[in-house]
Design an enzyme around this catalytic site. Structure first.
Site, PDB file in Angstrom:
ATOM      1  N   HIS A  21      69.622  10.306  63.613  1.00 15.96           N
ATOM      2  CA  HIS A  21      68.310   9.977  63.859  1.00 15.96           C
ATOM      3  C   HIS A  21      67.728   8.956  62.847  1.00 15.96           C
ATOM      4  O   HIS A  21      66.872   8.078  63.149  1.00 15.96           O
ATOM      5  CB  HIS A  21      67.404  11.286  64.074  1.00 15.96           C
ATOM      6  CG  HIS A  21      65.952  10.958  64.268  1.00 15.96           C
ATOM      7  ND1 HIS A  21      65.631  11.101  65.616  1.00 15.96           N
ATOM      8  CD2 HIS A  21      64.894  10.823  63.730  1.00 15.96           C
ATOM      9  CE1 HIS A  21      64.323  10.870  65.777  1.00 15.96           C
ATOM     10  NE2 HIS A  21      63.820  10.734  64.434  1.00 15.96           N
ATOM     11  N   GLU A  22      67.860   9.586  61.541  1.00 13.69           N
ATOM     12  CA  GLU A  22      67.078   8.717  60.354  1.00 13.69           C
ATOM     13  C   GLU A  22      67.899   7.389  60.200  1.00 13.69           C
ATOM     14  O   GLU A  22      67.476   6.431  59.624  1.00 13.69           O
ATOM     15  CB  GLU A  22      67.188   9.768  59.194  1.00 13.69           C
ATOM     16  CG  GLU A  22      66.424  10.943  59.219  1.00 13.69           C
ATOM     17  CD  GLU A  22      65.170  10.670  59.276  1.00 13.69           C
ATOM     18  OE1 GLU A  22      64.518   9.555  59.010  1.00 13.69           O
ATOM     19  OE2 GLU A  22      64.458  11.540  59.935  1.00 13.69           O
ATOM     20  N   HIS A  25      66.096   4.866  62.308  1.00 10.65           N
ATOM     21  CA  HIS A  25      65.020   4.219  61.725  1.00 10.65           C
ATOM     22  C   HIS A  25      65.532   3.455  60.482  1.00 10.65           C
ATOM     23  O   HIS A  25      64.813   2.326  60.346  1.00 10.65           O
ATOM     24  CB  HIS A  25      64.108   5.387  61.059  1.00 10.65           C
ATOM     25  CG  HIS A  25      63.550   6.363  61.934  1.00 10.65           C
ATOM     26  ND1 HIS A  25      62.685   5.759  63.091  1.00 10.65           N
ATOM     27  CD2 HIS A  25      63.601   7.693  62.234  1.00 10.65           C
ATOM     28  CE1 HIS A  25      62.399   6.848  63.737  1.00 10.65           C
ATOM     29  NE2 HIS A  25      62.683   7.862  63.293  1.00 10.65           N
TER      30      HIS A  25
END
Length: 355
Positions: A21-22, A25
């Site tokens: 997920h990170e 980003h």
């Protein structure tokens, strides 16, 4: 020993899902030339770290996630490469990239599962359950066949809801509070709707009274089915969230990290061999990562969906909302989510000791 292995598997699963997920980003920020100050795997004190360019990369003590810290994300900055200095549409792509990567991970895991299977599932009925009557004759044991379904029918929709994969099909049959269904199928190239179909297997007393065809494995069938099953899983999670808000499910039906570890233990021990246990754990991981992706898209303060809403408002009014106000909204939302997590965890621990 079994519990230790389960906990390690759970930590690995949680860590991979959060880091992916990170990383979404992170890679989107880099592509949009936004300065990333830190990218960390894990939380807490640093075990290893190094600087490359503008970004410090670190491995931290507690393997429970990670983070991507961008310049100007939460505080004002004069840096031209700060998050807040970039056009709104670029910031939107960075915010959405995290949940998107969770969905991509789910898709890739489904591809892996399909590669370990003998055939790629379909929605075409291959055969119905059969039994032997008193005269020794082979007859159908499937109520759905007696209701009008036929071998070769491809299930398209149930009660008007489009069916994407077998996961979608099973969930629909198991969670709908009705005994009959209106089934839309593709038969001889035409769409046909059979009303008041009942599913019942006379041999097992279960709902699944037919088997579906398996397609040969090749890149086209694998990728196509994986994409459809990812959509079906996301749809399943969305429907569950709607049913939670509507009151069909309550707080007692929720599970936190402790409850998830228990489910992972069940998945890791189910099956007669390593391959079946592996497939079970991967199936659960798919559900968790898609769940994280869908949940993060909700406009709940503190989540990516809420940050996206603030950016959407900024795009419409051509003026950003004061960072202090936005930060306060996110703080309240995160506090509420942490409180909910604590309550659910206490509930999970209570269940554990009851067992």
């Amino acid at each position: 020993m079994q519990h230790i292995v389960t906990i390690l598997i759970a930590i690995l699963i949680f860590c991979i899902i959060v880091v992916i997920h990170e990383f979404g980003h992170f890679i989107a920020a880099k592509l949009n030339r936004i300065q990333v100050n830190q990218f960390a795997v894990g939380m807490g004190p640093k075990l290893l770290h190094f600087q490359k360019g503008e970004t410090e990369y670190s491995l931290r003590l507690f393997p429970v996630g990670g983070f991507c810290a961008m310049e100007g994300e939460d505080q004002s900055s004069d840096n031209p490469n700060a998050f807040e200095k970039k056009p709104v549409w670029r910031r939107m792509t960075v915010i959405l990239a995290g949940p998107f990567m969770n969905l991509v991970l789910g898709f890739l895991l489904i591809v892996i599962l399909l590669c370990t299977a003998q055939k790629v599932p379909s929605l075409t009925i291959a055969r119905f359950a059969e039994t032997t009557n008193a005269a020794g004759e082979t007859v159908t044991a499937a109520e759905s066949e007696r209701s009008g379904l036929q071998v070769g029918d491809k299930i398209v929709a149930i009660d008007g809801s489009h069916i994407f994969s077998t996961s979608d099909l099973i969930y629909k049959l198991q969670t709908t509070d009705t005994e009959t269904y209106d089934i839309t199928v593709k038969r001889d190239g035409k769409r046909v709707t059979i009303e008041n179909v009942t599913f019942h297997n006379d041999n097992t007393d279960g709902l699944l009274d037919f088997a579906v065809e398996g397609k040969p494995k090749n890149p086209v069938t694998i990728v196509s089915y994986a994409a459809k099953d990812t959509v079906a899983t996301a749809k399943l999670i969305w429907m569950s969230l709607v049913e939670l808000v509507s009151g069909k499910y309550g707080l007692q039906d929720l599970s936190g990290p402790v409850g998830t570890v228990s489910v992972i233990e069940q998945a890791a021990s189910s099956g007669d061999n390593f391959l079946e246990r592996f497939q079970s754990v991967i199936n659960l991981t798919i559900f968790i990562t898609v769940n994280v992706g869908v949940f993060n898209l909700l406009p709940i303060p503190g989540l990516d969906g809420s940050r996206f809403v603030f950016l959407l408002i900024e795009a419409i009014r051509r003026k950003p909302i004061a960072k202090e106000r936005e930060a306060l909204v996110h703080f309240i939302g995160m506090a509420a989510l942490f409180l909910l997590m604590i309550l659910v965890t206490i509930q999970d621990v209570g269940r554990f000791f009851q067992k």
